[in-house]
Design a protein around this motif. Structure first.
Motif, mmCIF file in Angstrom:
data_model
loop_
_atom_site.group_PDB
_atom_site.id
_atom_site.type_symbol
_atom_site.label_atom_id
_atom_site.label_comp_id
_atom_site.label_asym_id
_atom_site.label_seq_id
_atom_site.Cartn_x
_atom_site.Cartn_y
_atom_site.Cartn_z
ATOM 1 N N ALA A 111 51.879 5.844 45.612
ATOM 2 C CA ALA A 111 50.424 5.749 45.670
ATOM 3 C C ALA A 111 49.985 5.375 47.076
ATOM 4 C CB ALA A 111 49.923 4.705 44.674
ATOM 5 N N ASP A 112 48.820 5.848 47.452
ATOM 6 C CA ASP A 112 48.181 5.536 48.727
ATOM 7 C C ASP A 112 46.824 4.927 48.371
ATOM 8 O OD1 ASP A 112 46.751 5.551 51.124
ATOM 9 O OD2 ASP A 112 47.304 7.590 51.665
ATOM 10 N N ALA A 136 54.888 2.708 43.308
ATOM 11 C CA ALA A 136 55.189 2.151 44.623
ATOM 12 C C ALA A 136 54.021 2.478 45.547
ATOM 13 C CB ALA A 136 56.489 2.732 45.166
ATOM 14 N N VAL A 137 53.322 1.449 45.985
ATOM 15 C CA VAL A 137 52.189 1.637 46.893
ATOM 16 C C VAL A 137 52.751 1.732 48.306
ATOM 17 C CG1 VAL A 137 50.052 0.653 47.792
ATOM 18 C CG2 VAL A 137 50.633 0.377 45.364
ATOM 19 N N ARG A 145 45.132 -3.393 53.032
ATOM 20 C CA ARG A 145 46.101 -3.931 52.080
ATOM 21 C C ARG A 145 45.346 -4.397 50.846
ATOM 22 N NH1 ARG A 145 48.959 -1.358 55.006
ATOM 23 N NH2 ARG A 145 50.683 -2.147 56.204
ATOM 24 N N LYS A 146 45.755 -3.915 49.696
ATOM 25 C CA LYS A 146 45.110 -4.269 48.434
ATOM 26 C C LYS A 146 46.011 -5.218 47.657
ATOM 27 C CE LYS A 146 41.652 -1.250 48.643
ATOM 28 N NZ LYS A 146 40.274 -1.578 48.651
ATOM 29 N N ASN A 147 45.386 -6.067 46.876
ATOM 30 C CA ASN A 147 46.123 -6.935 45.968
ATOM 31 C C ASN A 147 46.791 -6.044 44.916
ATOM 32 O OD1 ASN A 147 46.670 -8.479 43.564
ATOM 33 N ND2 ASN A 147 45.370 -10.088 44.387
ATOM 34 N N PRO A 148 48.110 -6.197 44.694
ATOM 35 C CA PRO A 148 48.785 -5.356 43.702
ATOM 36 C C PRO A 148 48.147 -5.398 42.308
ATOM 37 C CG PRO A 148 50.394 -6.512 45.033
ATOM 38 C CD PRO A 148 49.050 -7.058 45.413
ATOM 39 N N GLU A 149 47.613 -6.542 41.916
ATOM 40 C CA GLU A 149 46.963 -6.626 40.606
ATOM 41 C C GLU A 149 45.692 -5.790 40.553
ATOM 42 O OE1 GLU A 149 48.101 -7.632 37.601
ATOM 43 O OE2 GLU A 149 49.899 -7.784 38.835
ATOM 44 N N VAL A 161 54.928 -1.849 33.407
ATOM 45 C CA VAL A 161 55.203 -0.883 34.484
ATOM 46 C C VAL A 161 55.256 -1.643 35.804
ATOM 47 C CG1 VAL A 161 54.345 1.129 35.750
ATOM 48 C CG2 VAL A 161 54.079 1.020 33.260
ATOM 49 N N PRO A 162 56.435 -1.665 36.446
ATOM 50 C CA PRO A 162 56.526 -2.365 37.734
ATOM 51 C C PRO A 162 55.665 -1.699 38.803
ATOM 52 C CG PRO A 162 58.710 -1.982 36.809
ATOM 53 C CD PRO A 162 57.731 -1.171 35.994
ATOM 54 N N LEU A 163 55.082 -2.535 39.657
ATOM 55 C CA LEU A 163 54.299 -2.066 40.796
ATOM 56 C C LEU A 163 54.799 -2.816 42.017
ATOM 57 C CD1 LEU A 163 50.646 -1.154 41.003
ATOM 58 C CD2 LEU A 163 51.508 -2.780 42.664
ATOM 59 N N VAL A 164 55.204 -2.068 43.044
ATOM 60 C CA VAL A 164 55.745 -2.679 44.261
ATOM 61 C C VAL A 164 55.034 -2.117 45.485
ATOM 62 C CG1 VAL A 164 58.021 -3.138 43.280
ATOM 63 C CG2 VAL A 164 57.619 -0.979 44.432
ATOM 64 N N LEU A 165 55.002 -2.908 46.545
ATOM 65 C CA LEU A 165 54.503 -2.448 47.832
ATOM 66 C C LEU A 165 55.698 -1.996 48.650
ATOM 67 C CD1 LEU A 165 51.988 -5.326 48.634
ATOM 68 C CD2 LEU A 165 51.539 -3.159 47.466
#
Length: 194
Positions: A111-112, A136-137, A145-149, A161-165
Motif C-alpha cells: 500500500a502507498d 505492507a505500507v 507518515r500515517k499511523n498504522p491504526e 490481518v497484520p499491517l507493517v510499515l
C-alpha cells in the motif's frame, strides 16, 4: 499449498507467495530486493496508449510497468523454497491474478498512503478467496507518515490481518514483511485445524 517440512523423498518443498497492490506501489522493487536470483520481470515502457487509462497520480516519474508478473526465488533452510510472484497493478491486467494465485499459500498487499484506495482491489481479492495476507505500507520518500491504526481503519481490515510499515528497497525491510506474512499463514493454518 500448505508448508510442511522436507518430504520423505528429500525434494524441497515449494511455497508460492503473491506480492500484490496498486500501480507503482513497489511490487517489482520488493521482488528484486529480496530474490536470491535475478528476478524475471515483464516490464514495458509506459506509452501514450496509457494516457487516460493508467492513473499516474503520485508516480509521475514512473516510466515502465509490469504487464504480466515479476518472479523471484528464496531458498530457506530445511529445504523450503519460496517462489515470489509480483502481480500487475493496473486493472486492465487483473485477469491474470486468478492464474497467478493458484496454489499460493499467502500474499503481501503493498500500500502507498498517497494512493491508499489503489490497494482496495487486492485486499478484497484475498479476503474473498480467504487467502491469508498482510498489508505492507511502503514508506515512500516524501510521503506523509500515517499511523498504522489509521491505515487499518481506512482499509477496513480485520484485526487479525497484520499491517507493517516497510521500505521495499531495503532487503531487511522486505524480509521482515515476508516473515510477518509466513508467520500469519502458519498461525491461520493452525487456527483452521483447531
Amino acid at each position: 499449498m500448505d508448508y510442511a517440512p522436507s518430504d520423505t523423498t528429500g525434494q524441497p518443498i515449494a511455497a508460492k507467495i503473491l506480492i500484490a497492490g496498486g500501480f507503482g506501489v513497489g511490487k517489482t522493487t520488493m521482488v528484486g530486493s529480496i530474490s536470491e536470483i535475478r528476478p524475471l520481470r515483464t516490464e514495458e515502457y509506459l506509452t501514450d496508449k496509457g494516457v487516460g487509462v493508467d492513473d499516474v497520480t503520485g508516480v509521475a516519474g514512473k516510466t515502465s510497468t509490469t504487464v504480466a508478473m515479476d518472479f523471484g526465488r528464496i531458498t530457506m533452510p530445511d529445504d523450503l523454497v519460496l517462489y515470489l510472484f509480483g502481480t500487475p497493478g493496473q486493472q486492465r491486467f487483473w485477469f491474470m491474478w486468478d492464474e497467478l494465485a493458484l496454489g499460493a499459500i499467502g500474499a503481501v498487499v503493498l500500500a502507498d498512503v498517497r494512493r491508499l484506495a489503489d490497494c482496495f482491489a487486492a485486499v478484497d481479492y484475498f479476503e474473498d478467496r480467504r487467502t491469508p495476507f498482510v498489508v505492507a505500507v511502503n514508506c515512500f520518500d516524501g510521503a506523509e507518515r500515517k499511523n498504522p491504526e489509521d491505515v487499518r481503519i481506512a482499509l477496513d481490515l480485520e484485526e487479525d490481518v497484520p499491517l507493517v510499515l516497510c521500505d521495499v528497497r531495503n532487503r531487511e525491510s522486505a524480509k521482515h514483511v515476508l516473515i510477518t506474512m509466513i508467520e500469519h499463514v502458519l498461525s491461520s493454518s493452525a487456527a483452521a485445524r483447531r
